[in-house]
Motif scaffolding. Structure first.
Motif, short mmCIF file in Angstrom:
data_model
loop_
_atom_site.label_atom_id
_atom_site.label_comp_id
_atom_site.label_asym_id
_atom_site.label_seq_id
_atom_site.Cartn_x
_atom_site.Cartn_y
_atom_site.Cartn_z
N PRO A 154 28.43 44.82 73.81
CA PRO A 154 27.92 44.38 72.60
C PRO A 154 28.25 42.95 71.99
O PRO A 154 29.05 42.13 72.51
N VAL A 155 27.16 42.46 71.41
CA VAL A 155 27.35 40.91 70.68
C VAL A 155 27.39 41.10 69.37
O VAL A 155 26.33 41.53 68.55
N THR A 156 28.53 40.60 68.71
CA THR A 156 28.73 40.91 67.41
C THR A 156 28.95 39.58 66.54
O THR A 156 28.90 39.37 65.34
N ASP A 157 29.06 38.39 67.27
CA ASP A 157 29.41 37.15 66.64
C ASP A 157 28.12 36.70 65.68
O ASP A 157 27.01 36.43 66.33
N SER A 158 28.51 36.47 64.45
CA SER A 158 27.31 36.12 63.37
C SER A 158 26.75 34.84 63.89
O SER A 158 25.76 34.61 63.77
N ALA A 159 27.53 34.04 64.16
CA ALA A 159 27.13 32.53 64.53
C ALA A 159 25.96 32.59 65.68
O ALA A 159 24.89 31.82 65.58
N TYR A 237 17.67 37.34 74.61
CA TYR A 237 17.75 38.86 74.57
C TYR A 237 19.19 39.34 74.11
O TYR A 237 19.12 40.13 73.24
N SER A 238 20.34 38.61 74.35
CA SER A 238 21.36 39.28 73.92
C SER A 238 21.72 38.92 72.34
O SER A 238 22.25 39.92 71.71
#
Length: 323
Positions: A154-159, A237-238
């Motif tokens: 998962p990718v959750t980093d807001s920046a 994509y990510s």
């Protein structure tokens, strides 16, 4: 006795037009009108047209890289695998460090490394780019599967998501990034010495070498550029999907190659069109979108794409033999 000679007929102003260069534009208009007439409510809706742009954006980025590769007389089959490994590398770095700049560098580093590997084997070892990139395609795909043991990340980093996946001025960042790379590629191909060298190498590598062009350097550069473009697609994509998986980019290689060939770039080198590749990307994406709205299965969509590629290759071959 005097004789009058009939004035020589002037060739029509359309006589010198290379009609095959405009097939992609005619095809785009025909396909658009077909789906607009047969499925007006669903196809012409603003959300669906926006979705076509979003889906086409990664293909455009890949296509720009491929235009330079094909124009130089080479081929790159590894870009789909580079997309997946780049996306996974960025996701893993984000998960372990929380630093989006490091994640971006990791993804771009994958493209740089794979591109250099391809370029070294093509330029120094003198192996055909088809075989080299076919091998690295399998190598990179294996690394992508091994990196996370077939698990999604998962990718959750807001920046990171804001930079590559948020909306800017009403359009997804993916579209803006694609537009920037398209403009950069179009200017580089037509307005710079590098672009002229790429076309010269693809047209006649021996003559280019005699004229002082660093042929091997150009070959390495286009392969690095293609792989780096694939890394950018991995980042896009990510961020848009907020996750990475080893299957990312698998279906994009065929679509991107079709878009580039349909757009007027020669399989034999020496001729390329970034604008044509963009229209080809939109055409292929619009075709997929319309077929999905029409209820066709994935297998039928694959048949349609294959037919487009066959037609495009036929036109390219006829154009080369006729020159």
């Amino acid at each position: 006795m005097t004789t009058t000679t009939a004035p020589a007929q002037r060739p029509g102003w359309l006589a010198g037009v290379q009609w095959k260069d405009y097939v992609v534009y005619a095809g785009f208009v025909v396909v658009f009108l077909f789906f607009a007439v047969t499925q007006p409510s669903s196809f012409l809706s603003v959300p669906n047209l926006t979705n076509i742009l979003v889906q086409a954006a990664p293909i455009m980025v890949l296509a720009v890289g491929l235009v330079f590769v094909l124009s130089a007389g080479e081929i790159d089959l590894s870009i789909g695998s580079v997309v997946a490994l780049s996306a996974l590398s960025a996701a893993v770095v984000l998960q372990n460090t929380g630093s989006w700049p490091l994640a971006v560098l990791a993804a771009l580093g994958v493209g740089l490394g794979v591109g250099l590997l391809n370029g070294i084997f093509v330029a120094a070892v003198r192996l055909p780019s088809f075989l080299v990139t076919l091998a690295t395609m399998g190598l990179v795909a294996g690394l992508a599967r091994e990196l996370t043991d077939l698990q999604s990340v998962p990718v959750t980093d807001s920046a990171f998501i804001s930079l590559f996946g948020a909306k800017w001025l009403g359009l997804p960042a993916t579209v803006w990034w694609a537009a920037f790379i398209v403009v950069l590629g179009a200017v580089a191909l037509r307005q710079t010495r590098y672009g002229a060298h790429v076309l010269a190498v693809g047209n006649n590598a021996s003559a280019a070498r005699v004229s002082g062009i660093k042929v091997d350097r150009v070959r390495v550069a286009v392969l690095v550029g293609s792989a780096m473009a694939a890394s950018v697609v991995g980042l896009l994509y990510s961020a848009r999907l907020q996750g990475a998986r080893y299957t990312l980019g698998e279906a994009d290689l065929m679509t991107a190659i079709a878009a580039v060939i349909v757009g007027g770039t020669s399989l034999f080198g020496g001729k390329g069109s970034v604008v044509g590749a963009v229209v080809g990307s939109l055409l292929m994406t619009m075709l997929n979108n319309g077929l999905i709205l029409a209820g066709l299965s994935v297998s039928q969509q694959m048949v349609a794409r294959a037919a487009i590629i066959l037609i495009a290759v036929s036109i390219s071959l006829r154009g080369k033999r006729g020159s």
